[in-house]
Design an enzyme around this catalytic site. Structure first.
Site, short mmCIF file in Angstrom:
data_model
loop_
_atom_site.label_atom_id
_atom_site.label_comp_id
_atom_site.label_asym_id
_atom_site.label_seq_id
_atom_site.Cartn_x
_atom_site.Cartn_y
_atom_site.Cartn_z
N ARG A 29 -53.76 6.41 17.48
CA ARG A 29 -52.75 5.81 16.60
C ARG A 29 -52.70 6.50 15.25
O ARG A 29 -51.76 6.33 14.49
CB ARG A 29 -52.99 4.29 16.45
N TYR A 60 -25.08 4.32 11.16
CA TYR A 60 -25.47 3.90 12.51
C TYR A 60 -25.58 2.37 12.55
O TYR A 60 -26.12 1.76 11.62
CB TYR A 60 -26.82 4.54 12.84
N ASP A 107 -29.88 10.23 6.52
CA ASP A 107 -29.97 10.27 7.98
C ASP A 107 -29.22 11.53 8.41
O ASP A 107 -28.00 11.60 8.32
CB ASP A 107 -29.34 9.01 8.58
N LYS A 160 -31.59 12.38 19.72
CA LYS A 160 -30.26 12.97 19.86
C LYS A 160 -30.34 14.50 19.91
O LYS A 160 -30.95 15.03 20.79
CB LYS A 160 -29.38 12.46 18.71
#
Ligand SMILES: *Cc1c(COP(=O)(O)O)cnc(C)c1O
Length: 383
Positions: free
Chosen positions: A61, A113, A184, A209
């Site tokens: 982690r 978004y 973004d 994407k």
């Protein structure tokens, strides 16, 4: 690209100016292990929760060699330090989480978004932050809203109308106002736009994407201008745990290797389809920043090294748009974007995009042969 992490680093004695590698070359070579005889060219997916004590990495982690390789490549492309996350939304949430309780985030009311806006709404409604909604393309209004804010959130080009923010003016304004700025950069990718170079404090990507590009992985990344600035994000990631899978990081980097050629082809296809749709009387409107008639054309030309792979167009009604989607044979009706395959979607069916025209179809243009794509669209529009 800084210091020891530089790809193709010049010899220390080099006295003449060294030409930095082209981003396409960085995408291919960054995040590789040192070239040692007999060693693999790529960092493999390191599927491990536990590492033997005494090394750099203790627990899965905290860190992972496959994340590191992906992060190094994205960091080199954006010109900063990248931190990988389980998804684009996890990266968005991590940046929002840097804002102190009760402080203001200036962010698009419509042109972002939908998940980002839903998260802002949720954080706002629960009193965690105050969302100051703005029209991100209206520079004066955004600058005015910055007074007393903690964070400016910019998405450009925007989804799904491909509107363009004045990145330089907004980032300069944020710096003057002492407001942190995040961009973004999912639609543009670092090959077309590098906001850190213009003074952004954070860049985020849904690497799901274009960066990974094959519609087979959900992963995100946030990038800061320095390693120091990344530390709080890394600590919060360790504490909260929205970590990327090692295999996902491997797949994303594998996809990133071909970003240059994928983007070039998809962008050429998008430009050609936009041009033909624009000249077509069956189509009511086309939104593509590469068209000189697009209201953001000049801004895009000033800020971006290309106009991207996304476009949208409008037919008269929702029914007509649905009929186009149903008639298509090559282009895939699907949400999401940025894959090698061309996908299409009527956006107004989503509550978050209810403000766009009912017959608006968003197209994520892929790398197929453009004549095949056009024949498909043309036949579907004829129906
Ligand atoms: C998809 C997307 C996101 C969210 O990313 P996920 O990987 O789906 O979590 C954020 N911003 C933009 C612009 C996107 O297209």
């Amino acid at each position: 690209m800084a210091g020891d992490d530089a790809v193709c680093s010049p010899p220390a004695s080099a006295s003449q100016a060294v030409t930095p590698p082209h981003p396409h070359t960085i995408a291919v070579h960054a995040g590789r292990p040192p070239h040692e005889p007999g060693e693999a060219l790529s960092v493999p997916p390191v599927l491990a929760s536990t590492f033997v004590s005494g090394g750099e990495i203790n627990y899965g982690r905290d860190d992972n060699p496959s994340w590191r390789a992906f992060e190094e490549a994205v960091g080199d492309l954006e010109g900063g330090t990248a931190v990988a996350y389980a998804s684009g939304m996890a990266a968005v949430a991590a940046v929002f989480d840097t804002v102190p309780v009760g402080e203001r985030i200036v962010a698009p009311q419509k042109d972002a978004y939908s998940g980002t806006r839903e998260l802002l709404r949720d954080l706002h409604d629960r009193g965690r932050i105050v969302w100051v909604p703005v029209d991100i393309a209206d520079t004066a209004a955004v600058l005015e809203a910055l007074e007393g804010a903690a964070l400016l959130w910019i998405e450009t080009p925007t989804n799904p109308l491909l509107r363009i923010a004045d990145l330089t003016a907004l980032l300069d304004g944020a710096r003057r106002a002492g407001v942190a700025a995040a961009v973004d950069n999912t639609f543009a990718t670092p090959l077309l736009q590098r906001p850190l170079e213009r003074g952004a404090d954070y860049v985020v990507h849904s690497a799901t994407k274009l960066l990974s590009g094959h519609s087979d992985v959900v992963i995100g990344v946030a990038v800061t201008p320095s390693r120091e600035a990344a530390e709080p994000l890394i600590e919060a990631r360790t504490l909260r745990g929205p970590v990327a899978g090692a295999l996902d990081a491997f797949l994303a980097l594998r996809g990133l290797r071909t970003l240059g050629v994928r983007l070039e082809r998809a962008q050429d296809n998008a430009a050609e389809l936009a041009r033909r749709l624009d000249a077509d009387e069956r189509v009511a409107a086309v939104h593509y920043p590469g068209l000189t008639s697009h209201p953001g054309h000049e801004r895009a030309a000033a800020h971006m090294d290309g106009f991207g792979t996304m476009l949208s167009f409008e037919v008269e009604t929702a029914d007509a748009a649905d009929a186009v989607c149903e008639a298509l044979q090559v282009i895939v009706p699907a949400t999401s974007l940025g894959g090698v395959e061309t996908t299409i979607e009527r956006r107004a069916k989503y509550a978050g995009d209810a403000h766009v025209a009912p017959g608006l179809l968003r197209v994520s243009v892929g790398i197929e042969n453009v004549e095949d794509l056009w024949r498909d669209l043309d036949a579907a529009l004829r129906r």
